[in-house]
Design an enzyme around this catalytic site. Structure first.
Site, PDB file in Angstrom:
ATOM      1  N   ASN A 137       0.822  -1.208   0.000  1.00 45.75           N
ATOM      2  CA  ASN A 137       0.000   0.000   0.000  1.00 45.75           C
ATOM      3  C   ASN A 137       0.859   1.263   0.000  1.00 45.75           C
ATOM      4  O   ASN A 137       2.002   1.245   0.425  1.00 45.75           O
ATOM      5  CB  ASN A 137      -0.938   0.005   1.204  1.00 45.75           C
ATOM      6  CG  ASN A 137      -0.192  -0.126   2.504  1.00 45.75           C
ATOM      7  OD1 ASN A 137       0.338  -1.186   2.803  1.00 45.75           O
ATOM      8  ND2 ASN A 137      -0.145   0.942   3.283  1.00 45.75           N
ATOM      9  N   ASP A 172      -5.452   0.805   3.601  1.00 45.92           N
ATOM     10  CA  ASP A 172      -4.314  -0.046   3.992  1.00 45.92           C
ATOM     11  C   ASP A 172      -4.540  -1.506   3.627  1.00 45.92           C
ATOM     12  O   ASP A 172      -4.246  -2.410   4.388  1.00 45.92           O
ATOM     13  CB  ASP A 172      -4.020   0.088   5.500  1.00 45.92           C
ATOM     14  CG  ASP A 172      -2.801  -0.729   5.914  1.00 45.92           C
ATOM     15  OD1 ASP A 172      -1.855  -0.858   5.108  1.00 45.92           O
ATOM     16  OD2 ASP A 172      -2.807  -1.275   7.024  1.00 45.92           O
TER      17      ASP A 172
END
Length: 176
Positions: A18, A60
């Protein structure tokens, strides 16, 4: 993360994680090459393809989990495939030679940050109700940052043409 190797194509497959920081307002755009499934030529090290699963990941979800290799019939032809159950709650299947998207579907109906993936463009159609932005708390985003599928190991049964995997059913509230 998890890697897979195809000796016939001499390619390795893996996912990139991410973007950062988690506060999405501090990093505009797609944050290209994060949340991407990579197919690389082992002789040259050059990328043959990159498919970004969650452009501008604001939850995330990362993208480094299991890369399952199989050969299955697509449009009447046996095709080398890569199947990736992602933390974002979607299962992606790519042609592992070209990187083209074959299919993308929700692990189950509770996945709500995305309505669906446009199979022509490969872009997720997001549900704005579950977006994150400053001075706003999003409630009930599914899956949570832990993901509906995290770093477990899967298996594939070529006779039944089925993947088997464990999943988490956890949602979250989020405020940057």
């Amino acid at each position: 993360g998890w890697y897979a190797y195809d000796p016939k194509l001499d390619m390795v497959y893996y996912g990139s994680g991410n973007p950062a920081p988690w506060n999405e307002t501090m990093r505009p755009g797609d944050n290209k090459w994060t949340m991407t499934i990579w197919g690389r030529d082992l002789k040259t090290g050059k990328a043959r393809f990159g498919y970004q699963k969650t452009p501008h990941d604001e939850w995330d979800y990362a993208g480094v989990n299991y890369m399952g290799l199989s050969e299955q019939e697509v449009d009447g032809k046996m095709t080398p495939l890569l199947t990736h159950p992602d933390r974002n709650g979607l299962v992606y299947t790519l042609n592992r030679e070209t990187g083209s998207l074959v299919n993308a579907f929700k692990i189950d109906d509770t996945v709500n940050w995305v309505k669906k993936v446009d199979l022509k463009t490969g872009i997720p159609i997001r549900d704005p109700e579950y977006a994150t932005y400053m001075d706003h708390e999003s409630k009930g985003i599914c899956p949570s940052a832990m993901g509906y599928h995290n770093q477990g190991i899967e298996s594939y049964d070529p006779d039944k043409k089925l993947f088997f995997m464990g999943v988490n059913h956890i949602c979250m509230d989020w405020e940057p």
